[in-house]
Write an enzyme that holds these catalytic residues in place. Structure first.
Site, PDB file in Angstrom:
ATOM      1  N   HIS A   1      45.795 111.237  10.146  1.00  0.00           N
ATOM      2  CA  HIS A   1      45.972 111.409  11.583  1.00  0.00           C
ATOM      3  C   HIS A   1      44.991 112.474  12.069  1.00  0.00           C
ATOM      4  O   HIS A   1      44.596 113.365  11.304  1.00  0.00           O
ATOM      5  CB  HIS A   1      47.393 111.867  11.900  1.00  0.00           C
ATOM      6  CG  HIS A   1      48.443 110.835  11.630  1.00  0.00           C
ATOM      7  ND1 HIS A   1      49.692 110.888  12.203  1.00  0.00           N
ATOM      8  CD2 HIS A   1      48.440 109.719  10.848  1.00  0.00           C
ATOM      9  CE1 HIS A   1      50.411 109.861  11.784  1.00  0.00           C
ATOM     10  NE2 HIS A   1      49.665 109.147  10.956  1.00  0.00           N
TER      11      HIS A   1
ATOM     12  N   GLU B   1      45.384 115.104  13.827  1.00  0.00           N
ATOM     13  CA  GLU B   1      45.855 116.480  13.661  1.00  0.00           C
ATOM     14  C   GLU B   1      45.709 116.950  12.211  1.00  0.00           C
ATOM     15  O   GLU B   1      45.285 118.091  11.969  1.00  0.00           O
ATOM     16  CB  GLU B   1      47.335 116.596  14.064  1.00  0.00           C
ATOM     17  CG  GLU B   1      47.631 116.205  15.493  1.00  0.00           C
ATOM     18  CD  GLU B   1      48.100 114.760  15.641  1.00  0.00           C
ATOM     19  OE1 GLU B   1      49.023 114.527  16.451  1.00  0.00           O
ATOM     20  OE2 GLU B   1      47.557 113.871  14.957  1.00  0.00           O
TER      21      GLU B   1
ATOM     22  N   CYS C   1      53.510 113.222  15.736  1.00  0.00           N
ATOM     23  CA  CYS C   1      54.594 112.607  14.966  1.00  0.00           C
ATOM     24  C   CYS C   1      55.273 113.686  14.103  1.00  0.00           C
ATOM     25  O   CYS C   1      54.806 114.830  14.050  1.00  0.00           O
ATOM     26  CB  CYS C   1      54.029 111.496  14.090  1.00  0.00           C
ATOM     27  SG  CYS C   1      53.040 112.103  12.699  1.00  0.00           S
TER      28      CYS C   1
ATOM     29  N   CYS D   1      52.818 115.402  11.556  1.00  0.00           N
ATOM     30  CA  CYS D   1      51.846 116.291  12.191  1.00  0.00           C
ATOM     31  C   CYS D   1      52.524 117.515  12.805  1.00  0.00           C
ATOM     32  O   CYS D   1      52.014 118.629  12.707  1.00  0.00           O
ATOM     33  CB  CYS D   1      51.042 115.529  13.238  1.00  0.00           C
ATOM     34  SG  CYS D   1      49.980 114.250  12.518  1.00  0.00           S
TER      35      CYS D   1
END
Length: 153
Positions: free
Chosen positions: A53, A55, A83, A86
């Site tokens: 992801h 992040e 999410c 993260c």
């Protein structure tokens, strides 16, 4: 800090992800002086890695750049609410502040579905600003998924 200016940078990263066929989420890390430290976007498909992801990649890159995981003087700008994975990473890196654009009612772990970033049971909480350039962030991700669905038919 100029939240809209930095969210525009995160949107630029999200557009790169879109162009690469990735879910268009972008993130940038800014220090307390307003200097861009690192920028990333989703690379889940490219790397065949569910944890790639924006992040997570950003936090890994910044930690490598500084030689430490604690980024307590930094602000992260993300186009979509993080999410659970993260959000947990943001807490563990001790970020000062999170700014995000669009709410994620299915996976959001900062305010929508869960509250990881400000959970009083944890030893760190982040200041949160939500809804910065929300319309632009939301439209980008909605357009991506509409396009993906139309390709399947």
């Amino acid at each position: 800090m100029n939240d809209e200016k930095f969210m525009q940078l995160a949107l630029s990263e999200a557009k790169k992800a879109y162009d690469e066929g990735e879910v268009p989420i972008g993130a940038v890390l800014i220090d307390e002086s307003g200097i861009l430290i690192y920028a990333e976007h989703n690379r889940i498909e490219q790397l065949d890695d569910a944890t790639a992801h924006a992040e997570i990649l950003l936090l890994r890159g910044a930690a490598e750049k500084f030689g430490r995981r604690k980024l307590s003087s930094c602000t992260i700008y993300v186009t979509v609410e993080p999410c659970p994975m993260c959000a947990g990473a943001l807490v563990l890196c001790r970020l000062k502040r999170l700014v995000y654009g669009a709410v994620d009612s299915k996976f959001g772990a900062c305010e929508s579905l869960f509250n990881v970033t400000n959970n009083p049971a944890l030893n760190h909480q982040l200041k949160i600003t939500a809804g910065v350039l929300e319309k632009d962030c939301r439209e980008l991700i909605q357009n991506f998924f509409m396009e993906q669905r139309s390709l399947k038919f």
